[in-house]
Design a protein around this motif. Structure first.
Motif, PDB file in Angstrom:
ATOM      1  N   THR A  39       0.866  -1.184   0.000  1.00 34.87           N
ATOM      2  CA  THR A  39       0.000   0.000   0.000  1.00 34.87           C
ATOM      3  C   THR A  39       0.903   1.235   0.000  1.00 34.87           C
ATOM      4  OG1 THR A  39      -0.063   0.273   2.401  1.00 34.87           O
ATOM      5  CG2 THR A  39      -1.640  -1.291   1.438  1.00 34.87           C
ATOM      6  N   ASN A  40       0.318   2.403   0.142  1.00 30.12           N
ATOM      7  CA  ASN A  40       1.111   3.632   0.210  1.00 30.12           C
ATOM      8  C   ASN A  40       1.881   3.751   1.530  1.00 30.12           C
ATOM      9  OD1 ASN A  40      -1.616   3.983   1.325  1.00 30.12           O
ATOM     10  ND2 ASN A  40      -0.939   6.033   1.831  1.00 30.12           N
ATOM     11  N   VAL A  41       1.552   2.898   2.523  1.00 29.93           N
ATOM     12  CA  VAL A  41       2.236   2.970   3.821  1.00 29.93           C
ATOM     13  C   VAL A  41       3.291   1.860   3.887  1.00 29.93           C
ATOM     14  CG1 VAL A  41       1.953   2.932   6.337  1.00 29.93           C
ATOM     15  CG2 VAL A  41       0.078   3.749   4.888  1.00 29.93           C
ATOM     16  N   PRO A  42       4.569   2.216   4.048  1.00 34.13           N
ATOM     17  CA  PRO A  42       5.585   1.164   4.154  1.00 34.13           C
ATOM     18  C   PRO A  42       5.272   0.215   5.314  1.00 34.13           C
ATOM     19  CG  PRO A  42       6.602   3.331   3.897  1.00 34.13           C
ATOM     20  CD  PRO A  42       5.136   3.570   4.107  1.00 34.13           C
ATOM     21  N   GLY A  43       5.347  -1.082   5.034  1.00 34.71           N
ATOM     22  CA  GLY A  43       5.068  -2.067   6.086  1.00 34.71           C
ATOM     23  C   GLY A  43       3.596  -2.439   6.210  1.00 34.71           C
ATOM     24  N   VAL A  44       2.751  -1.824   5.412  1.00 39.95           N
ATOM     25  CA  VAL A  44       1.316  -2.184   5.425  1.00 39.95           C
ATOM     26  C   VAL A  44       0.965  -2.766   4.061  1.00 39.95           C
ATOM     27  CG1 VAL A  44      -1.053  -1.357   5.671  1.00 39.95           C
ATOM     28  CG2 VAL A  44       0.751  -0.441   7.151  1.00 39.95           C
ATOM     29  N   PHE A  45       0.438  -3.968   4.078  1.00 41.64           N
ATOM     30  CA  PHE A  45       0.157  -4.704   2.842  1.00 41.64           C
ATOM     31  C   PHE A  45      -1.335  -5.065   2.802  1.00 41.64           C
ATOM     32  CE2 PHE A  45       4.405  -5.287   4.415  1.00 41.64           C
ATOM     33  CZ  PHE A  45       5.178  -4.966   3.312  1.00 41.64           C
ATOM     34  N   ALA A  46      -1.865  -5.200   1.603  1.00 38.53           N
ATOM     35  CA  ALA A  46      -3.291  -5.547   1.489  1.00 38.53           C
ATOM     36  C   ALA A  46      -3.446  -6.695   0.502  1.00 38.53           C
ATOM     37  CB  ALA A  46      -4.085  -4.336   1.013  1.00 38.53           C
ATOM     38  N   CYS A  47      -4.364  -7.589   0.813  1.00 33.17           N
ATOM     39  CA  CYS A  47      -4.600  -8.741  -0.068  1.00 33.17           C
ATOM     40  C   CYS A  47      -6.075  -9.124  -0.034  1.00 33.17           C
ATOM     41  CB  CYS A  47      -3.719  -9.919   0.360  1.00 33.17           C
ATOM     42  SG  CYS A  47      -3.850 -10.362   2.094  1.00 33.17           S
ATOM     43  N   GLY A  48      -6.485  -9.880  -1.020  1.00 31.58           N
ATOM     44  CA  GLY A  48      -7.875 -10.351  -1.070  1.00 31.58           C
ATOM     45  C   GLY A  48      -8.834  -9.275  -1.545  1.00 31.58           C
ATOM     46  N   ASP A  49     -10.113  -9.498  -1.255  1.00 26.73           N
ATOM     47  CA  ASP A  49     -11.165  -8.668  -1.844  1.00 26.73           C
ATOM     48  C   ASP A  49     -11.128  -7.210  -1.409  1.00 26.73           C
ATOM     49  OD1 ASP A  49     -11.903 -11.046  -2.919  1.00 26.73           O
ATOM     50  OD2 ASP A  49     -14.002 -10.961  -2.282  1.00 26.73           O
TER      51      ASP A  49
ATOM     52  N   ILE B 269     -12.117  -6.730  -9.127  1.00 30.42           N
ATOM     53  CA  ILE B 269     -12.346  -7.414 -10.403  1.00 30.42           C
ATOM     54  C   ILE B 269     -12.520  -8.929 -10.280  1.00 30.42           C
ATOM     55  CG2 ILE B 269     -11.375  -7.858 -12.710  1.00 30.42           C
ATOM     56  CD1 ILE B 269     -10.119  -5.052 -12.511  1.00 30.42           C
ATOM     57  N   TYR B 270     -11.557  -9.626  -9.683  1.00 31.70           N
ATOM     58  CA  TYR B 270     -11.604 -11.099  -9.704  1.00 31.70           C
ATOM     59  C   TYR B 270     -12.438 -11.672  -8.560  1.00 31.70           C
ATOM     60  CZ  TYR B 270      -7.973 -10.253 -13.080  1.00 31.70           C
ATOM     61  OH  TYR B 270      -7.293  -9.788 -14.164  1.00 31.70           O
ATOM     62  N   ARG B 271     -12.130 -11.226  -7.319  1.00 25.74           N
ATOM     63  CA  ARG B 271     -12.943 -11.585  -6.148  1.00 25.74           C
ATOM     64  C   ARG B 271     -13.191 -13.082  -5.990  1.00 25.74           C
ATOM     65  NH1 ARG B 271     -16.522  -6.512  -7.223  1.00 25.74           N
ATOM     66  NH2 ARG B 271     -17.807  -7.932  -8.392  1.00 25.74           N
ATOM     67  N   GLN B 272     -12.215 -13.893  -6.268  1.00 35.24           N
ATOM     68  CA  GLN B 272     -12.361 -15.344  -6.108  1.00 35.24           C
ATOM     69  C   GLN B 272     -11.520 -15.811  -4.918  1.00 35.24           C
ATOM     70  OE1 GLN B 272     -14.551 -17.146  -8.195  1.00 35.24           O
ATOM     71  NE2 GLN B 272     -15.006 -14.989  -8.465  1.00 35.24           N
ATOM     72  N   ALA B 273     -11.917 -16.925  -4.325  1.00 30.01           N
ATOM     73  CA  ALA B 273     -11.165 -17.453  -3.184  1.00 30.01           C
ATOM     74  C   ALA B 273      -9.718 -17.726  -3.582  1.00 30.01           C
ATOM     75  CB  ALA B 273     -11.822 -18.737  -2.677  1.00 30.01           C
ATOM     76  N   VAL B 274      -9.540 -18.256  -4.779  1.00 26.97           N
ATOM     77  CA  VAL B 274      -8.185 -18.645  -5.185  1.00 26.97           C
ATOM     78  C   VAL B 274      -7.327 -17.416  -5.500  1.00 26.97           C
ATOM     79  CG1 VAL B 274      -8.792 -19.088  -7.611  1.00 26.97           C
ATOM     80  CG2 VAL B 274      -6.843 -20.241  -6.604  1.00 26.97           C
ATOM     81  N   THR B 275      -7.928 -16.369  -6.049  1.00 26.95           N
ATOM     82  CA  THR B 275      -7.128 -15.158  -6.293  1.00 26.95           C
ATOM     83  C   THR B 275      -6.831 -14.463  -4.965  1.00 26.95           C
ATOM     84  OG1 THR B 275      -9.160 -13.957  -6.825  1.00 26.95           O
ATOM     85  CG2 THR B 275      -7.832 -14.716  -8.674  1.00 26.95           C
ATOM     86  N   ALA B 276      -7.785 -14.530  -4.037  1.00 24.50           N
ATOM     87  CA  ALA B 276      -7.547 -13.956  -2.702  1.00 24.50           C
ATOM     88  C   ALA B 276      -6.385 -14.690  -2.029  1.00 24.50           C
ATOM     89  CB  ALA B 276      -8.814 -14.055  -1.859  1.00 24.50           C
ATOM     90  N   ALA B 277      -6.420 -16.032  -2.118  1.00 21.05           N
ATOM     91  CA  ALA B 277      -5.354 -16.831  -1.504  1.00 21.05           C
ATOM     92  C   ALA B 277      -4.004 -16.470  -2.133  1.00 21.05           C
ATOM     93  CB  ALA B 277      -5.648 -18.320  -1.679  1.00 21.05           C
ATOM     94  N   GLY B 278      -3.979 -16.337  -3.453  1.00 18.89           N
ATOM     95  CA  GLY B 278      -2.729 -15.984  -4.136  1.00 18.89           C
ATOM     96  C   GLY B 278      -2.202 -14.641  -3.664  1.00 18.89           C
ATOM     97  N   SER B 279      -3.103 -13.681  -3.510  1.00 18.59           N
ATOM     98  CA  SER B 279      -2.634 -12.353  -3.090  1.00 18.59           C
ATOM     99  C   SER B 279      -2.218 -12.369  -1.617  1.00 18.59           C
ATOM    100  CB  SER B 279      -3.694 -11.285  -3.364  1.00 18.59           C
ATOM    101  OG  SER B 279      -4.796 -11.446  -2.514  1.00 18.59           O
ATOM    102  N   GLY B 280      -2.781 -13.289  -0.830  1.00 19.28           N
ATOM    103  CA  GLY B 280      -2.351 -13.446   0.567  1.00 19.28           C
ATOM    104  C   GLY B 280      -0.910 -13.941   0.633  1.00 19.28           C
ATOM    105  N   CYS B 281      -0.586 -14.857  -0.260  1.00 19.01           N
ATOM    106  CA  CYS B 281       0.792 -15.356  -0.368  1.00 19.01           C
ATOM    107  C   CYS B 281       1.727 -14.201  -0.709  1.00 19.01           C
ATOM    108  CB  CYS B 281       0.833 -16.467  -1.420  1.00 19.01           C
ATOM    109  SG  CYS B 281       2.446 -16.762  -2.121  1.00 19.01           S
ATOM    110  N   MET B 282       1.309 -13.371  -1.670  1.00 21.15           N
ATOM    111  CA  MET B 282       2.140 -12.216  -2.066  1.00 21.15           C
ATOM    112  C   MET B 282       2.367 -11.287  -0.874  1.00 21.15           C
ATOM    113  SD  MET B 282       0.227 -11.345  -5.651  1.00 21.15           S
ATOM    114  CE  MET B 282       0.921  -9.723  -5.893  1.00 21.15           C
ATOM    115  N   ALA B 283       1.321 -11.046  -0.092  1.00 23.38           N
ATOM    116  CA  ALA B 283       1.433 -10.115   1.042  1.00 23.38           C
ATOM    117  C   ALA B 283       2.448 -10.623   2.064  1.00 23.38           C
ATOM    118  CB  ALA B 283       0.063  -9.918   1.686  1.00 23.38           C
ATOM    119  N   ALA B 284       2.404 -11.939   2.342  1.00 21.11           N
ATOM    120  CA  ALA B 284       3.349 -12.487   3.330  1.00 21.11           C
ATOM    121  C   ALA B 284       4.777 -12.395   2.806  1.00 21.11           C
ATOM    122  CB  ALA B 284       2.987 -13.938   3.653  1.00 21.11           C
TER     123      ALA B 284
END
Ligand code: NDP
Length: 332
Positions: A290-300, A305-320
Motif C-alpha cells: 500500500t502507500n504505507v511502508p510495512g502495510v500490505f493488502a490482499c484479497g477482496d 475485479i476477480y474476487r475469487q477465493a483462489v485469487t484472494a489466496a494468491g494475493s495473501g501469499c504475495m502479502a506475506a
C-alpha cells in the motif's frame, strides 16, 4: 522482544480508558482465504503472525454452500470446511488466531498501531490487511429466509447449481452484466432486473447483454419479495414502482443473484491507507504494497475485479512474501 505485554496510556479518540498494548512482529487482520494464506506463509517464514479473525471468522466463504472451484478439492468442499482446513494449516505452523475486530489504526510512525475492539493496541512492524468485502443486499427479509437456498451474491461460485434452470440477476452495473452473461452460458434463461431504464455498465458490456439471446432485461423493475417452499421458486417484482403505471409481476426462477455492488471493508484504515473512490485499497500493481511502508493488502479489500477465493489466496501469499522481504530489508 515481541508479544510482550504492558500497559500504555495511548487511547483511541473519545475514550478515557487505559488500553493494554502488545507488540508483535506481523499482524494479519481478517480470516478469509487471503488472511489464512498470508498466515501460512508468514508463519513458515518465522514471522510469528498474530491474526484477528474479524466480524465474520472465515470470511464470505462461510456463507456459501459447496465450493467446487478451489484447486485441490476434486470432489468439492463446503465453504465452512474449506475455511476450517485453511485455519488448521495456518495454526499448524504457529499462527496465533484470535477473536477480535480491528476498529482503528494509526500508521504514522515506524511501528504500526491497530486497536482491537477499542480495548487493546497491537503494535506491529508489518500489518497485512485482509478484511475482504461485503456484498450488498437489497435488505429484504426474503434474502435471509432463502440464503443458501436460491439466493446468492456470487454467480461464479453458485451458477453451476442452476444449469438448465431460470434465474434472475439484480443490478445494472458491470458486475451484474458480467454475472448475467456468465450465467447465460449455464442456465436456460436469465432475467436481469434493472431499477432504471438504462444500464450503468460499460458500453461494451451493455452490448453483450443485449446480444445474449437468453437474457431478458426487465427495465424499471424492483424486487418486492421471493416465493417458494423452502427454496426460491419465484420473485415478485414491482414494475415502474411509484408511478401511475405501477404494477406487480411474478417471475418463475430457481436462483436469485444479487449484483448491486460490494463494500470493501477498509473504512477503519481510510485515514492512512489510500483507497479508490469506492473504498478498495490501492496496491502498487504487481505487489501487495500500500502507500504505507510495512502495510500490505490482499484479497477482496483490494480487488474489485476477480474476487475469487483462489485469487484472494494468491494475493495473501504475495502479502506475506512482501512483508517478509520488507522486514529483511529493514533489519538487514
Ligand atoms: P456498481 O456500483 O457499478 O453498480 C451497481 C448496480 O446495482 C447499479 O446498476 C445500481 O443501480 C444497482 N443497484 C444498487 N443498489 C440497488 C438497489 N437497492 N436495487 C436495485 N439495484 C440497485 O457496482 P458493480 O459491482 O457493478 O461495479 C463496481 C465497480 O467495479 C465498477 O467501477 C465497475 O466498473 C467495476 N467492475 C469492473 C469489472 C471489469 O472491468 N471486468 C467487472 C465488475 C465490476 P443504478 O445504476 O440505478 O444506480
Amino acid at each position: 522482544m515481541f508479544k510482550s505485554l504492558n500497559i500504555d496510556d495511548s487511547v483511541p479518540e473519545n475514550t478515557n480508558q487505559v488500553v493494554e498494548t502488545e507488540k508483535v512482529k506481523c499482524l494479519i487482520i481478517g480470516s478469509g482465504p487471503a488472511g489464512y494464506t498470508a498466515a501460512i506463509y508468514a508463519a513458515r517464514a518465522n514471522l510469528s503472525p498474530v491474526m484477528y479473525e474479524g466480524l465474520q471468522p472465515g470470511g464470505q466463504l462461510t456463507t456459501t454452500t459447496e465450493v467446487e472451484n478451489f484447486p485441490g478439492y476434486s470432489q468439492g468442499v463446503t465453504g465452512p470446511v474449506l475455511m476450517e482446513d485453511l485455519k488448521a494449516q495456518a495454526e499448524r505452523f504457529g499462527t496465533d488466531v484470535r477473536w477480535g475486530i480491528a476498529t482503528k489504526v494509526e500508521f504514522s510512525g515506524p511501528v504500526h498501531k491497530v486497536w482491537i475492539d477499542d480495548k487493546k493496541i497491537i503494535e506491529s512492524e508489518v500489518v497485512i490487511i485482509a478484511t475482504g468485502a461485503t456484498a450488498k443486499y437489497l435488505g429484504l427479509d426474503d434474502e435471509k429466509k432463502y440464503a443458501g437456498s436460491g439466493v446468492s451474491a456470487c454467480a461464479t461460485c453458485d451458477g453451476f447449481f442452476y444449469r438448465g434452470k431460470d434465474v434472475a440477476v439484480v443490478g445494472g452495473g458491470d458486475t451484474a452484466a458480467e454475472e448475467a452473461i456468465y450465467l447465460a452460458g449455464l442456465v436456460k434463461k436469465v432475467y436481469l432486473i434493472v431499477r432504471r431504464n438504462e444500464l450503468r455498465a460499460s458500453k461494451v458490456m451493455q452490448e453483450r447483454v443485449i446480444r445474449t439471446k437468453n437474457i431478458e432485461v426487465l427495465w424499471e423493475h424492483q424486487t418486492k419479495g421471493l416465493i417458494g417452499d423452502g427454496v426460491v421458486e419465484g420473485a415478485i417484482l414491482w414494475k415502474k414502482k411509484g408511478t401511475p403505471e405501477e404494477s406487480e409481476v411474478t417471475i418463475k426462477i430457481d436462483g436469485f443473484f444479487l449484483a448491486i455492488g460490494h463494500t470493501p471493508n477498509s473504512e477503519f484504515v481510510k485515514d492512512f491507507v489510500e483507497t479508490d473512490e469506492v473504498g478498495y485499497i490501492r496496491t502498487i500493481p504487481g505487489t501487495s504494497k500500500t502507500n504505507v511502508p510495512g502495510v500490505f493488502a490482499c484479497g477482496d479489500v483490494q480487488d474489485s475485479i476477480y474476487r475469487q477465493a483462489v485469487t484472494a489466496a494468491g494475493s495473501g501469499c504475495m502479502a506475506a512474501i512482501d512483508a517478509e522481504r520488507y522486514l529483511s530489508e529493514k533489519h538487514g
